[in-house]
Scaffold this motif. Structure first.
Motif, PDB file in Angstrom:
ATOM      1  N   VAL A 168      -2.310  -1.155 -13.256  1.00  0.00           N
ATOM      2  CA  VAL A 168      -1.028  -0.644 -13.777  1.00  0.00           C
ATOM      3  C   VAL A 168      -0.082  -0.327 -12.618  1.00  0.00           C
ATOM      4  O   VAL A 168       1.097  -0.701 -12.643  1.00  0.00           O
ATOM      5  N   ALA A 169      -0.585   0.346 -11.593  1.00  0.00           N
ATOM      6  CA  ALA A 169       0.258   0.678 -10.439  1.00  0.00           C
ATOM      7  C   ALA A 169       0.739  -0.587  -9.721  1.00  0.00           C
ATOM      8  O   ALA A 169       1.898  -0.666  -9.300  1.00  0.00           O
ATOM      9  N   LEU A 170      -0.136  -1.577  -9.592  1.00  0.00           N
ATOM     10  CA  LEU A 170       0.277  -2.849  -8.973  1.00  0.00           C
ATOM     11  C   LEU A 170       1.383  -3.509  -9.793  1.00  0.00           C
ATOM     12  O   LEU A 170       2.357  -4.022  -9.235  1.00  0.00           O
ATOM     13  N   ALA A 171       1.236  -3.499 -11.107  1.00  0.00           N
ATOM     14  CA  ALA A 171       2.269  -4.087 -11.968  1.00  0.00           C
ATOM     15  C   ALA A 171       3.601  -3.359 -11.771  1.00  0.00           C
ATOM     16  O   ALA A 171       4.652  -3.998 -11.667  1.00  0.00           O
ATOM     17  N   LEU A 172       3.548  -2.043 -11.709  1.00  0.00           N
ATOM     18  CA  LEU A 172       4.779  -1.271 -11.482  1.00  0.00           C
ATOM     19  C   LEU A 172       5.375  -1.595 -10.109  1.00  0.00           C
ATOM     20  O   LEU A 172       6.577  -1.821  -9.988  1.00  0.00           O
ATOM     21  N   VAL A 201       6.333  -6.234 -12.656  1.00  0.00           N
ATOM     22  CA  VAL A 201       5.896  -7.174 -13.690  1.00  0.00           C
ATOM     23  C   VAL A 201       5.089  -6.400 -14.731  1.00  0.00           C
ATOM     24  O   VAL A 201       4.735  -5.242 -14.516  1.00  0.00           O
ATOM     25  N   ASN A 202       4.768  -7.049 -15.842  1.00  0.00           N
ATOM     26  CA  ASN A 202       3.879  -6.402 -16.801  1.00  0.00           C
ATOM     27  C   ASN A 202       2.424  -6.665 -16.398  1.00  0.00           C
ATOM     28  O   ASN A 202       2.135  -7.526 -15.562  1.00  0.00           O
ATOM     29  N   VAL A 203       1.525  -5.906 -16.983  1.00  0.00           N
ATOM     30  CA  VAL A 203       0.113  -6.020 -16.640  1.00  0.00           C
ATOM     31  C   VAL A 203      -0.416  -7.421 -16.955  1.00  0.00           C
ATOM     32  O   VAL A 203      -1.212  -7.974 -16.190  1.00  0.00           O
ATOM     33  N   SER A 204       0.050  -8.006 -18.049  1.00  0.00           N
ATOM     34  CA  SER A 204      -0.407  -9.354 -18.405  1.00  0.00           C
ATOM     35  C   SER A 204      -0.114 -10.350 -17.292  1.00  0.00           C
ATOM     36  O   SER A 204      -0.911 -11.255 -17.035  1.00  0.00           O
ATOM     37  N   ARG A 205       1.009 -10.193 -16.631  1.00  0.00           N
ATOM     38  CA  ARG A 205       1.383 -11.121 -15.556  1.00  0.00           C
ATOM     39  C   ARG A 205       0.380 -11.091 -14.415  1.00  0.00           C
ATOM     40  O   ARG A 205       0.146 -12.085 -13.737  1.00  0.00           O
ATOM     41  N   LEU A 206      -0.233  -9.917 -14.198  1.00  0.00           N
ATOM     42  CA  LEU A 206      -1.252  -9.827 -13.155  1.00  0.00           C
ATOM     43  C   LEU A 206      -2.582 -10.420 -13.603  1.00  0.00           C
ATOM     44  O   LEU A 206      -3.292 -11.032 -12.814  1.00  0.00           O
ATOM     45  N   LEU A 207      -2.920 -10.236 -14.863  1.00  0.00           N
ATOM     46  CA  LEU A 207      -4.244 -10.618 -15.350  1.00  0.00           C
ATOM     47  C   LEU A 207      -4.365 -12.069 -15.795  1.00  0.00           C
ATOM     48  O   LEU A 207      -5.477 -12.589 -15.879  1.00  0.00           O
ATOM     49  N   MET A 208      -3.240 -12.693 -16.100  1.00  0.00           N
ATOM     50  CA  MET A 208      -3.273 -14.016 -16.723  1.00  0.00           C
ATOM     51  C   MET A 208      -2.784 -15.098 -15.764  1.00  0.00           C
ATOM     52  O   MET A 208      -2.000 -14.829 -14.874  1.00  0.00           O
ATOM     53  N   PRO A 209      -3.231 -16.327 -15.988  1.00  0.00           N
ATOM     54  CA  PRO A 209      -2.705 -17.424 -15.160  1.00  0.00           C
ATOM     55  C   PRO A 209      -1.211 -17.564 -15.418  1.00  0.00           C
ATOM     56  O   PRO A 209      -0.742 -17.349 -16.531  1.00  0.00           O
ATOM     57  N   PHE A 210      -0.476 -17.885 -14.384  1.00  0.00           N
ATOM     58  CA  PHE A 210       0.981 -17.977 -14.521  1.00  0.00           C
ATOM     59  C   PHE A 210       1.380 -19.371 -14.979  1.00  0.00           C
ATOM     60  O   PHE A 210       2.050 -20.126 -14.286  1.00  0.00           O
ATOM     61  N   ALA A 256       0.844  -1.205   0.000  1.00  0.00           N
ATOM     62  CA  ALA A 256       0.000   0.000   0.000  1.00  0.00           C
ATOM     63  C   ALA A 256       0.878   1.254   0.000  1.00  0.00           C
ATOM     64  O   ALA A 256       0.591   2.218  -0.724  1.00  0.00           O
ATOM     65  N   ASP A 257       1.957   1.239   0.775  1.00  0.00           N
ATOM     66  CA  ASP A 257       2.888   2.381   0.804  1.00  0.00           C
ATOM     67  C   ASP A 257       3.534   2.584  -0.561  1.00  0.00           C
ATOM     68  O   ASP A 257       3.679   3.722  -1.029  1.00  0.00           O
ATOM     69  N   ARG A 258       3.910   1.497  -1.205  1.00  0.00           N
ATOM     70  CA  ARG A 258       4.547   1.587  -2.528  1.00  0.00           C
ATOM     71  C   ARG A 258       3.559   2.140  -3.561  1.00  0.00           C
ATOM     72  O   ARG A 258       3.925   2.963  -4.403  1.00  0.00           O
ATOM     73  N   LEU A 259       2.316   1.704  -3.496  1.00  0.00           N
ATOM     74  CA  LEU A 259       1.300   2.225  -4.407  1.00  0.00           C
ATOM     75  C   LEU A 259       1.087   3.721  -4.187  1.00  0.00           C
ATOM     76  O   LEU A 259       0.919   4.476  -5.146  1.00  0.00           O
ATOM     77  N   ALA A 260       1.112   4.153  -2.928  1.00  0.00           N
ATOM     78  CA  ALA A 260       0.971   5.580  -2.630  1.00  0.00           C
ATOM     79  C   ALA A 260       2.149   6.367  -3.210  1.00  0.00           C
ATOM     80  O   ALA A 260       1.956   7.450  -3.777  1.00  0.00           O
ATOM     81  N   GLU A 261       3.358   5.806  -3.120  1.00  0.00           N
ATOM     82  CA  GLU A 261       4.539   6.449  -3.719  1.00  0.00           C
ATOM     83  C   GLU A 261       4.376   6.611  -5.223  1.00  0.00           C
ATOM     84  O   GLU A 261       4.873   7.569  -5.816  1.00  0.00           O
ATOM     85  N   LEU A 262       3.688   5.670  -5.837  1.00  0.00           N
ATOM     86  CA  LEU A 262       3.455   5.703  -7.283  1.00  0.00           C
ATOM     87  C   LEU A 262       2.265   6.592  -7.656  1.00  0.00           C
ATOM     88  O   LEU A 262       1.929   6.708  -8.836  1.00  0.00           O
ATOM     89  N   GLY A 263       1.646   7.208  -6.666  1.00  0.00           N
ATOM     90  CA  GLY A 263       0.531   8.112  -6.936  1.00  0.00           C
ATOM     91  C   GLY A 263      -0.818   7.424  -7.065  1.00  0.00           C
ATOM     92  O   GLY A 263      -1.773   8.028  -7.540  1.00  0.00           O
TER      93      GLY A 263
END
Length: 157
Positions: free
Chosen positions: A58-62, A66-75, A27-34
């Motif tokens: 997008v912020a979670l991926a950053l 990882v890229n956004v696909s990595r979050l949305l797709m099965p690994f 959560a702190d890292r996401l806040a740093e990313l705006g």
């Protein structure tokens, strides 16, 4: 069978743990990313009771590097594992990754139109600077041949 929703919640949790983030530190890292998200919001994303916005994905991926696909797709990239794609139905994880990474369309025909469909997808799935020059050359050649025959290579008439 995995869906975007189940893959997303699992991937957020798995990647957070792999990166050694607590819910609060992420959560702190996401806040740093705006893109602030309360720690309870992250917990809700991980358990599927809150769907993140596109900007949050997008912020979670950053934050998770990882890229956004990595979050949305099965690994997995197994052709044996099926994934439920809204509006399409069951698709193999392997085909999903080829599509998400801009290699081929999900509905690649298995006939004389395969090359045309593949070129068309590759030329429109990424910015021109990322398209292999030979793909652009093949597309131009195909377009010129079809134009000479009176057929539009884009498939639009």
């Amino acid at each position: 069978m995995e869906t975007f929703a189940s893959a997303l919640q699992k991937n957020i949790a798995d990647l957070r743990r792999q990166r050694l983030y607590t819910v609060r530190s992420l959560a702190d890292r996401l806040a740093e990313l705006g893109q602030p998200v309360h720690p309870s919001g992250i917990t809700k994303m991980e358990n599927g009771t809150r769907t993140p916005s596109a900007l949050e994905v997008v912020a979670l991926a950053l934050a998770l590097n990882v890229n956004v696909s990595r979050l949305l797709m099965p690994f997995t990239a197994s052709s044996n594992e099926q994934f439920e794609l809204p509006g399409v139905g069951k698709v193999s994880a392997f085909d999903m990754w080829l599509w998400a990474d801009g290699w081929q369309p999900l509905d690649l025909p298995d006939d004389e139109n395969t090359g045309r469909a593949l070129l068309d997808f590759q030329l429109h799935a990424r910015p021109p600077q990322l398209v292999k020059p030979e793909a652009r050359e093949d597309w131009e050649r195909l377009r010129n041949i079809r134009a000479a025959k009176g057929d539009d290579a884009s498939g639009e008439h």
